[in-house]
Design a protein around this motif. Structure first.
Motif, short mmCIF file in Angstrom:
data_model
loop_
_atom_site.label_atom_id
_atom_site.label_comp_id
_atom_site.label_asym_id
_atom_site.label_seq_id
_atom_site.Cartn_x
_atom_site.Cartn_y
_atom_site.Cartn_z
N THR A 138 0.86 -0.87 -0.01
CA THR A 138 0.13 0.63 0.21
C THR A 138 1.15 1.44 0.30
OG1 THR A 138 -0.41 0.13 2.45
CG2 THR A 138 -1.95 -0.99 1.17
N CYS A 139 2.29 1.05 0.05
CA CYS A 139 3.11 2.47 0.59
C CYS A 139 4.57 2.48 -0.21
CB CYS A 139 2.77 3.62 1.56
SG CYS A 139 3.69 2.18 3.10
N ALA A 140 5.48 2.74 -0.16
CA ALA A 140 6.50 3.06 -0.32
C ALA A 140 7.57 2.10 1.10
CB ALA A 140 6.96 4.49 -0.13
N GLY A 141 6.93 2.18 2.07
CA GLY A 141 6.94 0.91 3.12
C GLY A 141 7.23 -0.23 2.84
N CYS A 142 5.96 -0.48 1.79
CA CYS A 142 5.36 -1.58 1.61
C CYS A 142 7.05 -2.52 1.11
CB CYS A 142 4.62 -2.33 1.20
SG CYS A 142 2.74 -1.87 2.39
N GLU A 143 6.93 -1.45 -0.48
CA GLU A 143 7.38 -1.43 -1.24
C GLU A 143 9.26 -1.67 -0.74
OE1 GLU A 143 8.38 1.38 -3.77
OE2 GLU A 143 6.43 1.29 -4.50
N GLU A 144 10.06 -1.13 0.74
CA GLU A 144 10.82 -1.26 0.75
C GLU A 144 11.38 -2.59 1.30
OE1 GLU A 144 13.86 -0.26 0.77
OE2 GLU A 144 13.25 1.55 -1.23
N SER A 145 9.90 -3.14 2.06
CA SER A 145 10.29 -4.57 2.86
C SER A 145 10.73 -5.05 2.18
CB SER A 145 8.86 -4.51 3.61
OG SER A 145 8.60 -6.12 4.72
N ILE A 146 9.51 -5.76 0.30
CA ILE A 146 10.20 -6.25 -0.32
C ILE A 146 11.45 -6.20 -0.40
CG2 ILE A 146 8.97 -7.39 -2.66
CD1 ILE A 146 5.68 -6.83 -1.30
N LYS A 147 11.77 -4.85 -1.73
CA LYS A 147 13.22 -5.37 -1.44
C LYS A 147 14.33 -5.38 -0.82
CE LYS A 147 15.48 -1.48 -3.83
NZ LYS A 147 15.15 -0.10 -4.87
N HIS A 148 13.89 -5.41 0.76
CA HIS A 148 15.17 -5.85 1.41
C HIS A 148 14.88 -7.36 1.92
CE1 HIS A 148 17.80 -5.41 5.07
NE2 HIS A 148 16.57 -6.44 5.83
N ALA A 149 14.06 -8.01 1.44
CA ALA A 149 13.63 -9.06 1.27
C ALA A 149 14.81 -9.93 0.46
CB ALA A 149 12.10 -9.64 1.95
N ILE A 150 13.84 -9.63 -0.95
CA ILE A 150 14.90 -10.11 -1.85
C ILE A 150 16.18 -10.61 -1.74
CG2 ILE A 150 14.31 -10.13 -4.28
CD1 ILE A 150 11.29 -9.08 -4.64
N ASN A 151 16.46 -9.04 -1.79
CA ASN A 151 17.87 -8.74 -1.72
C ASN A 151 18.53 -9.64 -0.92
OD1 ASN A 151 18.63 -7.33 -3.61
ND2 ASN A 151 17.50 -5.01 -2.69
N GLU A 152 18.35 -10.34 0.37
CA GLU A 152 18.80 -11.21 1.15
C GLU A 152 18.86 -12.16 0.45
OE1 GLU A 152 19.27 -10.94 4.92
OE2 GLU A 152 19.08 -8.80 4.52
N LEU A 153 18.46 -12.65 -0.20
CA LEU A 153 18.67 -13.90 -1.14
C LEU A 153 20.00 -13.77 -2.37
CD1 LEU A 153 15.24 -14.72 -2.60
CD2 LEU A 153 16.63 -15.96 -1.17
N ASP A 154 20.69 -14.58 -2.32
CA ASP A 154 22.28 -15.41 -2.88
C ASP A 154 21.54 -14.76 -4.89
OD1 ASP A 154 24.08 -15.57 -1.13
OD2 ASP A 154 23.65 -17.50 -1.38
N GLY A 155 22.20 -14.13 -5.96
CA GLY A 155 21.96 -13.82 -6.87
C GLY A 155 21.08 -12.91 -7.58
N ILE A 156 20.56 -12.52 -6.57
CA ILE A 156 19.85 -11.10 -7.17
C ILE A 156 20.91 -10.24 -7.41
CG2 ILE A 156 18.05 -9.28 -6.06
CD1 ILE A 156 17.13 -12.49 -6.51
N ILE A 157 19.78 -9.34 -8.86
CA ILE A 157 20.30 -8.47 -9.56
C ILE A 157 20.09 -7.06 -9.53
CG2 ILE A 157 21.12 -7.48 -11.93
CD1 ILE A 157 21.37 -10.50 -12.36
N ASN A 158 18.07 -7.51 -9.60
CA ASN A 158 18.07 -6.11 -9.40
C ASN A 158 16.28 -6.41 -8.87
OD1 ASN A 158 16.95 -3.40 -9.61
ND2 ASN A 158 16.71 -3.42 -11.36
N VAL A 159 15.98 -5.32 -7.83
CA VAL A 159 14.63 -5.75 -7.34
C VAL A 159 13.72 -4.28 -7.80
CG1 VAL A 159 13.14 -5.88 -5.97
CG2 VAL A 159 15.22 -7.47 -5.98
N THR A 160 12.88 -4.19 -8.41
CA THR A 160 12.10 -3.09 -8.47
C THR A 160 10.45 -3.66 -8.12
OG1 THR A 160 13.64 -2.64 -10.46
CG2 THR A 160 11.21 -1.25 -10.68
#
Length: 197
Positions: A138-160
């Motif tokens: 629902t907001c930019a905070g939600c986006e950041e939460s998802i971005k942070h969780a995905i970037n914890e994985l190996d091999g992630i190049i970019n998350v938008t």
């Protein structure tokens, strides 16, 4: 005086409630309980009304505080110094705090650590881009939460991620991670990946 205290309390409560959907992801990250992130996402629907109510209540509290007081025709000794909780200074502090809370979605990203890492790409054919449809952002905070969780994985190049579009476009090295792992990381935050298949 009691009605002024109730107005100040109501203004503070509505400001905090209006921002709960955006504060929860940050608090969950700090506490390490990312599964509760989307718990308050339903509040987003009422956010404009809560913001309006906050402004109305605090505006009325300021009106009450600043309106001229009636002269009391009494020659008795009165203590004109109000308690701190009944002072203009306290109302000012509450108003500033309410503004900070209401603006929280716009600056919440500063609370997320930068966990982007450099990925060495051995073979360009191993790079895959996937669009994940996500429910509950629902907001930019939600986006950041998802971005942070995905970037914890190996091999992630970019998350938008985009809460407006309800999705996250993820570019990753398929030799180091896969769609299922990314989906699992998103779902662990409390938001849900919607499969269109």
């Amino acid at each position: 005086m009691k009605s002024e205290n109730k107005l100040i309390g109501a203004g503070l409560l509505t400001a905090i409630t209006a921002s709960l959907c955006c504060i929860t992801p940050v608090l969950a990250l700090i506490a390490g309980t990312s599964g509760i992130v989307s718990t308050f996402s339903w509040i987003e629907l009422f956010r404009p009304y809560l913001i309006g109510l906050t402004i109305l209540v605090l505006g009325f509290a300021w009106y009450q505080k600043l309106k001229p007081q009636k002269e009391i025709d009494c020659e008795c000794d009165t203590d004109d110094k109000p308690k701190f909780i009944q002072s203009k200074k306290f109302l000012g502090i509450v108003t500033v705090f309410a503004i900070i809370m209401l603006a929280f979605p716009y600056y919440s990203s500063i609370f997320y650590p930068d966990n982007k890492k450099e990925v060495v790409i051995v073979n360009q054919s191993n790079i895959q881009t996937v669009n994940f449809n996500i429910q509950g952002m629902t907001c930019a905070g939600c986006e950041e939460s998802i971005k942070h969780a995905i970037n914890e994985l190996d091999g992630i190049i970019n998350v938008t991620p985009s809460y407006e579009k309800g999705n996250a476009i993820v570019e990753f090295d398929k030799t180091k991670t896969n769609e299922k792992e990314i989906e699992k990381a998103i779902n662990a935050t409390g938001y849900k990946v919607i499969n269109d298949k």
